[in-house]
Design a protein around this motif. Structure first.
Motif, short mmCIF file in Angstrom:
data_model
loop_
_atom_site.label_atom_id
_atom_site.label_comp_id
_atom_site.label_asym_id
_atom_site.label_seq_id
_atom_site.Cartn_x
_atom_site.Cartn_y
_atom_site.Cartn_z
N SER A 1 0.94 -1.28 -0.17
CA SER A 1 0.06 0.02 -0.03
C SER A 1 0.81 1.18 0.05
CB SER A 1 -0.79 -0.07 1.24
OG SER A 1 -1.25 1.20 1.42
N ASN A 2 0.31 2.16 -0.78
CA ASN A 2 1.26 3.76 -0.65
C ASN A 2 0.77 4.40 0.34
OD1 ASN A 2 -1.38 4.31 -1.81
ND2 ASN A 2 -0.47 4.97 -3.75
N SER A 3 0.04 4.12 1.27
CA SER A 3 -0.59 5.01 2.44
C SER A 3 -0.47 4.30 3.62
CB SER A 3 -2.15 5.29 1.97
OG SER A 3 -2.66 4.09 2.02
N ASN A 4 0.05 5.52 4.70
CA ASN A 4 0.30 4.89 5.95
C ASN A 4 -0.37 6.08 7.08
OD1 ASN A 4 1.68 2.24 5.52
ND2 ASN A 4 3.12 3.87 4.52
N SER A 5 -0.74 5.55 8.18
CA SER A 5 -1.02 6.56 9.22
C SER A 5 0.18 6.95 10.11
CB SER A 5 -2.39 6.04 10.05
OG SER A 5 -2.81 6.77 10.66
N TYR A 6 0.37 7.92 10.30
CA TYR A 6 1.31 8.35 11.43
C TYR A 6 0.78 9.12 12.63
CZ TYR A 6 4.26 7.08 7.36
OH TYR A 6 4.88 6.49 6.30
N PRO A 7 1.87 9.24 13.60
CA PRO A 7 1.25 9.90 14.86
C PRO A 7 0.80 11.33 14.38
CG PRO A 7 3.33 8.90 14.95
CD PRO A 7 3.20 8.76 13.62
N GLU A 8 0.19 11.88 15.26
CA GLU A 8 -0.77 13.25 15.22
C GLU A 8 -1.46 13.18 14.09
OE1 GLU A 8 0.11 15.72 17.19
OE2 GLU A 8 1.52 14.60 18.23
N ASN A 9 -2.12 12.08 13.71
CA ASN A 9 -2.95 11.74 12.53
C ASN A 9 -2.69 12.39 11.12
OD1 ASN A 9 -4.84 10.22 14.00
ND2 ASN A 9 -5.60 12.03 14.93
N ALA A 10 -1.47 12.41 10.76
CA ALA A 10 -0.88 12.81 9.62
C ALA A 10 -1.13 11.59 8.68
CB ALA A 10 0.61 13.27 9.67
N ILE A 11 -1.44 11.80 7.24
CA ILE A 11 -1.60 10.62 6.57
C ILE A 11 -0.77 10.83 5.20
CG2 ILE A 11 -3.48 9.88 4.83
CD1 ILE A 11 -4.90 9.25 7.32
N LEU A 12 -0.27 9.90 4.96
CA LEU A 12 0.65 9.77 3.60
C LEU A 12 -0.13 9.28 2.56
CD1 LEU A 12 3.27 10.44 2.23
CD2 LEU A 12 4.10 7.88 3.06
N VAL A 13 -0.29 10.04 1.41
CA VAL A 13 -0.89 9.55 0.12
C VAL A 13 0.02 9.67 -1.03
CG1 VAL A 13 -2.74 9.85 -1.33
CG2 VAL A 13 -3.13 10.08 1.27
N GLY A 14 0.54 8.78 -1.42
CA GLY A 14 1.74 8.79 -2.46
C GLY A 14 3.00 9.71 -2.03
N ASP A 15 3.34 10.63 -2.50
CA ASP A 15 4.38 11.40 -1.86
C ASP A 15 3.91 12.53 -1.08
OD1 ASP A 15 6.34 10.04 -3.26
OD2 ASP A 15 6.41 11.30 -4.98
N THR A 16 2.74 12.75 -0.88
CA THR A 16 2.29 13.67 -0.20
C THR A 16 1.70 13.48 1.49
OG1 THR A 16 1.60 15.06 -2.26
CG2 THR A 16 0.58 15.75 -0.29
N ILE A 17 2.11 14.10 2.49
CA ILE A 17 1.94 14.13 3.89
C ILE A 17 0.76 15.18 4.10
CG2 ILE A 17 2.48 14.27 6.04
CD1 ILE A 17 5.48 13.91 5.21
N TYR A 18 -0.58 14.87 4.42
CA TYR A 18 -1.46 15.76 4.78
C TYR A 18 -1.54 15.71 6.48
CZ TYR A 18 -3.10 15.39 0.15
OH TYR A 18 -3.23 15.60 -1.30
N PHE A 19 -1.62 16.97 7.00
CA PHE A 19 -1.68 17.03 8.54
C PHE A 19 -2.11 18.30 9.02
CE2 PHE A 19 1.99 19.19 6.19
CZ PHE A 19 2.04 20.29 7.01
N GLU A 20 -2.30 18.57 10.36
CA GLU A 20 -2.94 19.74 10.55
C GLU A 20 -1.75 20.58 11.12
OE1 GLU A 20 -4.67 21.45 14.85
OE2 GLU A 20 -3.98 19.31 14.78
N ALA A 21 -1.98 21.87 10.78
CA ALA A 21 -0.98 23.11 11.35
C ALA A 21 -1.59 24.47 11.52
CB ALA A 21 0.07 22.99 10.25
N ASP A 22 -0.85 25.10 12.19
CA ASP A 22 -1.34 26.58 12.57
C ASP A 22 -0.32 27.37 11.87
OD1 ASP A 22 -2.14 29.31 13.05
OD2 ASP A 22 -2.56 28.48 15.26
N ASP A 23 -0.69 28.22 10.83
CA ASP A 23 0.43 29.15 10.12
C ASP A 23 0.45 30.45 10.65
OD1 ASP A 23 -1.96 30.39 9.39
OD2 ASP A 23 -1.56 30.45 7.30
N GLY A 24 -0.05 30.62 11.97
CA GLY A 24 -0.20 31.82 12.79
C GLY A 24 -1.27 33.13 12.17
N SER A 25 -2.12 32.64 11.36
CA SER A 25 -2.95 33.51 10.64
C SER A 25 -4.34 33.08 10.41
CB SER A 25 -2.33 33.91 9.25
OG SER A 25 -3.48 34.35 8.33
N THR A 26 -4.33 31.60 9.96
CA THR A 26 -5.87 31.09 9.78
C THR A 26 -6.15 30.13 10.76
OG1 THR A 26 -4.62 29.28 8.26
CG2 THR A 26 -5.59 31.37 7.39
#
Length: 181
Positions: A1-26
């Motif tokens: 499989s090309n997807s895995n779950s990581y700590p902090e509920n980040a998700i890997l899809v192909g070469d892209t990591i999806y995650f929660e973050a705060d840029d200080g603005s939004t």
């Protein structure tokens, strides 16, 4: 499989990591980082002017689509299940379970359990925050339907999966309170 779950509920899809973050603005929103070209971008600003806290409880990949909990601010602190299709970059709300106001405690989808069985995500949620209605719900990712699976405790919170939830074959074993002593 090309997807895995990581700590902090980040998700890997192909070469892209999806995650929660705060840029200080939004605020806390859904972001992505492409490891192949080192680009990073905000995927969606679900709660404009506030925190959506995406994926705090649920972060499940089904095909190319990530299912996660988030709040858009329309119901105060209440969260719903959302989805992001990584193949076309679309993001949408898939459930509208809680009907509370800004003073309610929130519907909390997946706060105790979130398990994928085939195309169906089973999770706990509270359809009437503040009135003890935390029950077992499901969302069928193949047709977009969401429903309460069973009213385990008709007089109050069942809290399914609060202490234990595990998939064995096609059966989910979980704890719940049915209202009996």
């Amino acid at each position: 499989s090309n997807s895995n779950s990581y700590p902090e509920n980040a998700i890997l899809v192909g070469d892209t990591i999806y995650f929660e973050a705060d840029d200080g603005s939004t605020g806390d929103e859904l972001w992505a980082h492409d490891t192949s070209n080192s680009s990073t971008w905000q995927v969606a600003d679900i709660n404009s002017g506030g925190n959506s806290d995406p994926g705090y409880y649920i972060a499940i990949l089904v095909g190319d689509t990530i299912y996660f909990d988030a709040k858009d601010g329309s119901k105060g602190v209440q969260k719903d299940v959302w989805a992001h299709d990584t193949s076309n970059s679309s993001t949408w709300k898939v459930s509208d379970i809680g009907n509370g106001t800004s003073t309610s405690s929130g519907s909390g989808p997946g706060s105790d359990m979130a398990i994928l069985v085939g195309d169906i995500i089973y999770f706990n949620a509270d359809d009437h925050p503040g009135t003890n209605r935390n029950e077992l719900w499901a969302h069928d990712t193949s047709n977009g339907t969401t429903w309460q699976v069973y009213d385990i405790n008709s007089a109050g919170n069942a809290n399914p999966g609060n202490y234990m939830a595990i998939l064995v074959g096609d059966a989910i074993y979980f704890d719940a309170f049915d209202g009996s002593a």
